[in-house]
Design a protein around this motif. Structure first.
Motif, PDB file in Angstrom:
ATOM      1  N   GLY A 194       0.795  -1.233   0.000  1.00  0.00           N
ATOM      2  CA  GLY A 194       0.000   0.000   0.000  1.00  0.00           C
ATOM      3  C   GLY A 194       0.819   1.271   0.000  1.00  0.00           C
ATOM      4  N   LEU A 195       2.053   1.201   0.532  1.00  0.00           N
ATOM      5  CA  LEU A 195       2.843   2.427   0.676  1.00  0.00           C
ATOM      6  C   LEU A 195       3.764   2.718  -0.504  1.00  0.00           C
ATOM      7  N   LEU A 196       4.158   1.711  -1.249  1.00  0.00           N
ATOM      8  CA  LEU A 196       5.071   1.959  -2.366  1.00  0.00           C
ATOM      9  C   LEU A 196       4.497   2.929  -3.405  1.00  0.00           C
ATOM     10  N   PRO A 197       3.203   2.805  -3.789  1.00  0.00           N
ATOM     11  CA  PRO A 197       2.651   3.801  -4.717  1.00  0.00           C
ATOM     12  C   PRO A 197       2.686   5.223  -4.145  1.00  0.00           C
ATOM     13  N   VAL A 198       2.476   5.345  -2.829  1.00  0.00           N
ATOM     14  CA  VAL A 198       2.515   6.660  -2.199  1.00  0.00           C
ATOM     15  C   VAL A 198       3.930   7.226  -2.229  1.00  0.00           C
ATOM     16  N   LEU A 199       4.926   6.374  -1.970  1.00  0.00           N
ATOM     17  CA  LEU A 199       6.321   6.828  -2.015  1.00  0.00           C
ATOM     18  C   LEU A 199       6.719   7.249  -3.429  1.00  0.00           C
ATOM     19  N   GLU A 200       6.212   6.526  -4.429  1.00  0.00           N
ATOM     20  CA  GLU A 200       6.481   6.915  -5.815  1.00  0.00           C
ATOM     21  C   GLU A 200       5.859   8.270  -6.128  1.00  0.00           C
ATOM     22  N   GLU A 201       4.658   8.504  -5.602  1.00  0.00           N
ATOM     23  CA  GLU A 201       3.996   9.791  -5.834  1.00  0.00           C
ATOM     24  C   GLU A 201       4.751  10.922  -5.140  1.00  0.00           C
ATOM     25  N   ILE A 202       5.290  10.663  -3.954  1.00  0.00           N
ATOM     26  CA  ILE A 202       6.099  11.672  -3.260  1.00  0.00           C
ATOM     27  C   ILE A 202       7.342  11.998  -4.079  1.00  0.00           C
ATOM     28  N   GLY A 203       7.978  10.964  -4.663  1.00  0.00           N
ATOM     29  CA  GLY A 203       9.130  11.209  -5.521  1.00  0.00           C
ATOM     30  C   GLY A 203       8.772  12.034  -6.740  1.00  0.00           C
ATOM     31  N   SER A 204       7.608  11.758  -7.321  1.00  0.00           N
ATOM     32  CA  SER A 204       7.144  12.541  -8.473  1.00  0.00           C
ATOM     33  C   SER A 204       6.884  13.994  -8.080  1.00  0.00           C
ATOM     34  N   LEU A 205       6.275  14.198  -6.904  1.00  0.00           N
ATOM     35  CA  LEU A 205       6.040  15.569  -6.421  1.00  0.00           C
ATOM     36  C   LEU A 205       7.359  16.292  -6.191  1.00  0.00           C
ATOM     37  N   ASN A 206       8.370  15.590  -5.682  1.00  0.00           N
ATOM     38  CA  ASN A 206       9.684  16.212  -5.495  1.00  0.00           C
ATOM     39  C   ASN A 206      10.229  16.739  -6.821  1.00  0.00           C
ATOM     40  N   ASP A 207      10.078  15.962  -7.886  1.00  0.00           N
ATOM     41  CA  ASP A 207      10.569  16.392  -9.203  1.00  0.00           C
ATOM     42  C   ASP A 207       9.805  17.611  -9.711  1.00  0.00           C
ATOM     43  N   ARG A 208       8.488  17.603  -9.522  1.00  0.00           N
ATOM     44  CA  ARG A 208       7.673  18.728  -9.992  1.00  0.00           C
ATOM     45  C   ARG A 208       7.983  20.005  -9.202  1.00  0.00           C
ATOM     46  N   ILE A 209       8.170  19.851  -7.894  1.00  0.00           N
ATOM     47  CA  ILE A 209       8.499  21.011  -7.064  1.00  0.00           C
ATOM     48  C   ILE A 209       9.861  21.570  -7.461  1.00  0.00           C
ATOM     49  N   LYS A 210      10.811  20.689  -7.740  1.00  0.00           N
ATOM     50  CA  LYS A 210      12.141  21.127  -8.153  1.00  0.00           C
ATOM     51  C   LYS A 210      12.088  21.880  -9.479  1.00  0.00           C
ATOM     52  N   ASP A 211      11.269  21.400 -10.419  1.00  0.00           N
ATOM     53  CA  ASP A 211      11.117  22.088 -11.704  1.00  0.00           C
ATOM     54  C   ASP A 211      10.510  23.477 -11.518  1.00  0.00           C
ATOM     55  N   LEU A 212       9.500  23.568 -10.667  1.00  0.00           N
ATOM     56  CA  LEU A 212       8.879  24.866 -10.411  1.00  0.00           C
ATOM     57  C   LEU A 212       9.870  25.827  -9.764  1.00  0.00           C
ATOM     58  N   GLU A 213      10.673  25.341  -8.862  1.00  0.00           N
ATOM     59  CA  GLU A 213      11.649  26.204  -8.192  1.00  0.00           C
ATOM     60  C   GLU A 213      12.700  26.721  -9.180  1.00  0.00           C
ATOM     61  N   ARG A 214      13.049  25.901 -10.177  1.00  0.00           N
ATOM     62  CA  ARG A 214      13.959  26.384 -11.229  1.00  0.00           C
ATOM     63  C   ARG A 214      13.300  27.522 -12.013  1.00  0.00           C
ATOM     64  N   GLN A 215      12.028  27.347 -12.351  1.00  0.00           N
ATOM     65  CA  GLN A 215      11.311  28.395 -13.082  1.00  0.00           C
ATOM     66  C   GLN A 215      11.220  29.678 -12.263  1.00  0.00           C
ATOM     67  N   LEU A 216      10.988  29.547 -10.965  1.00  0.00           N
ATOM     68  CA  LEU A 216      10.896  30.718 -10.104  1.00  0.00           C
ATOM     69  C   LEU A 216      12.247  31.427  -9.995  1.00  0.00           C
ATOM     70  N   GLN A 217      13.319  30.652  -9.975  1.00  0.00           N
ATOM     71  CA  GLN A 217      14.659  31.242  -9.937  1.00  0.00           C
ATOM     72  C   GLN A 217      14.921  32.063 -11.200  1.00  0.00           C
ATOM     73  N   VAL A 218      14.549  31.510 -12.344  1.00  0.00           N
ATOM     74  CA  VAL A 218      14.717  32.231 -13.612  1.00  0.00           C
ATOM     75  C   VAL A 218      13.839  33.486 -13.631  1.00  0.00           C
ATOM     76  N   LEU A 219      12.617  33.362 -13.105  1.00  0.00           N
ATOM     77  CA  LEU A 219      11.703  34.506 -13.067  1.00  0.00           C
ATOM     78  C   LEU A 219      12.273  35.631 -12.223  1.00  0.00           C
ATOM     79  N   CYS A 220      12.878  35.289 -11.102  1.00  0.00           N
ATOM     80  CA  CYS A 220      13.510  36.297 -10.243  1.00  0.00           C
ATOM     81  C   CYS A 220      14.602  37.044 -11.005  1.00  0.00           C
ATOM     82  N   GLU A 221      15.459  36.304 -11.689  1.00  0.00           N
ATOM     83  CA  GLU A 221      16.612  36.917 -12.349  1.00  0.00           C
ATOM     84  C   GLU A 221      16.221  37.725 -13.569  1.00  0.00           C
ATOM     85  N   GLN A 222      15.218  37.275 -14.322  1.00  0.00           N
ATOM     86  CA  GLN A 222      14.882  37.932 -15.576  1.00  0.00           C
ATOM     87  C   GLN A 222      13.845  39.038 -15.437  1.00  0.00           C
TER      88      GLN A 222
END
Length: 359
Positions: free
Chosen positions: A184-212
């Motif tokens: 039951g928990l492995l799918p949840v852990l996979e979803e947490i890993g996916s959320l980590n990737d999406r959050i990291k991508d958004l933070e890169r976009q926000l960093q670029v937005l700050c600079e530009q």
């Protein structure tokens, strides 16, 4: 519904709904001359209010109020956006309905718009960029709920998971989950890993937005503990430093000051008002925690918070964090408006000296 045919001096109350909005039109003497519904769509609103004499239109804050106010202003009208949290006459009315709400909005706007505690919506560009921050905040909240879900289930079978950061959580705990819960928990852990990737991508976009697009954030990031997320949220929420004549009023705007209920000799101590943008307030509080934490460098802000915490008492630490967050908001606005170089120990070392300007 027909367009008003009379001259100037008309006041309109517009109660916004998700599909339809109710309209009440008052003439210069306060008499109802028209009322009815209009679809809450840009084309319908433009058709209804374009070509009319200039009117004062009052509406409440809500999901649709930012774009509706821009459409109505584009039609040449004066728009007053009422702070819905301060309109007890409307939200505590025992006979509340769309028509009554629109009627009260029109009445108050006609008598004195200040009674509506009007707010100023941010511009369309700022609203679009702020959506990135809001999306990141939603993903972080979802990740936190999933992590708490995993830890709670593991505790319920008598085990515990090791302490670790949110980003390291899926890898750290995948091999330590009880066998009985693994399916039951492995799918949840996979979803947490996916959320980590999406959050990291958004933070890169926000960093670029700050600079530009928002170079002012660089001024704010001089303060240790204030990163791209907090600085961008501050700039997008306030939008322009000129909106506040005094930096001290920023703390009030963000709900970081105690409320008051003074009457006669009674003036009890109250909690902070928590008005304004809750996301920015939370980010400032998180920054204050870092400043007062073990890794926070020596600074006037840290010494200020330590003095408050040292007074003792049950909630001394909490009061210190809130006080530092409020003082941090004032400092960030001052740096933004003046473009000064931040000196962490200015009060200690330069009481009589001048402040340098940032290159």
């Amino acid at each position: 519904m027909k367009k008003p045919t009379k001259g100037n001096g008309m006041t309109v109350g517009l109660d916004l709904g998700d599909r339809f909005s109710y309209v009440v039109v008052l003439d210069g003497e306060g008499h109802v001359v028209e009322e009815g519904r209009v679809a809450t769509r840009e084309a319908s609103l433009r058709q209804r209010f374009s070509g009319c004499p200039r009117m004062r239109i009052a509406l409440e804050t809500g999901t649709h109020s930012p774009w509706v106010s821009r459409v109505l202003e584009g039609c040449g009208h004066e728009v007053v956006v009422a702070n819905s949290r301060r309109l007890r006459l409307i939200y505590k009315n025992p006979s509340k309905d769309d028509r009554v709400d629109a009627f009260y909005l029109a009445r108050l706007a006609r008598v004195d718009p200040a009674l509506l505690s009007p707010v100023q919506h941010r511009g369309e560009t700022a609203q679009k960029d702020l959506a990135l921050l809001r999306s990141r905040d939603a993903l972080v909240s979802a990740r936190t709920q999933l992590i708490n879900h995993v830890r709670g289930l593991v505790k319920s079978v008598g085990s515990r998971l090791p302490a670790c950061s949110s980003r390291a959580f899926p890898k750290k705990v995948s091999d330590k989950t009880p066998e009985s819960l693994r399916l039951g928990l492995l799918p949840v852990l996979e979803e947490i890993g996916s959320l980590n990737d999406r959050i990291k991508d958004l933070e890169r976009q926000l960093q670029v937005l700050c600079e530009q697009s928002y170079p002012a954030t660089k001024l704010l990031r001089q303060v240790t503990g204030v990163g791209p997320i907090t600085s961008l949220a501050f700039v997008l929420t306030l939008e322009a430093p000129e909106r506040f004549l005094k930096s001290r009023t920023v703390g009030v705007f963000l709900g970081l000051v105690p409320g008051r209920k003074q009457s006669g000799d009674s003036d009890p101590q109250r909690r902070i008002t928590k008005q304004g943008d809750h996301c920015l307030r939370r980010l400032l509080v998180n920054a204050a925690h870092y400043i007062l934490g073990r890794f926070g460098p020596d600074s006037d802000l840290r010494r200020f918070g330590v003095r408050i915490a040292s007074r003792g008492g049950k909630n001394a630490r909490k009061r210190a964090v809130v006080a530092v967050a409020r003082k941090l908001a004032v400092l960030l606005h001052h740096l933004w408006r003046s473009a000064e170089v931040y000196e962490p120990l200015y009060q200690e070392n330069h009481r009589a000296g001048g402040r340098g300007k940032a290159a």
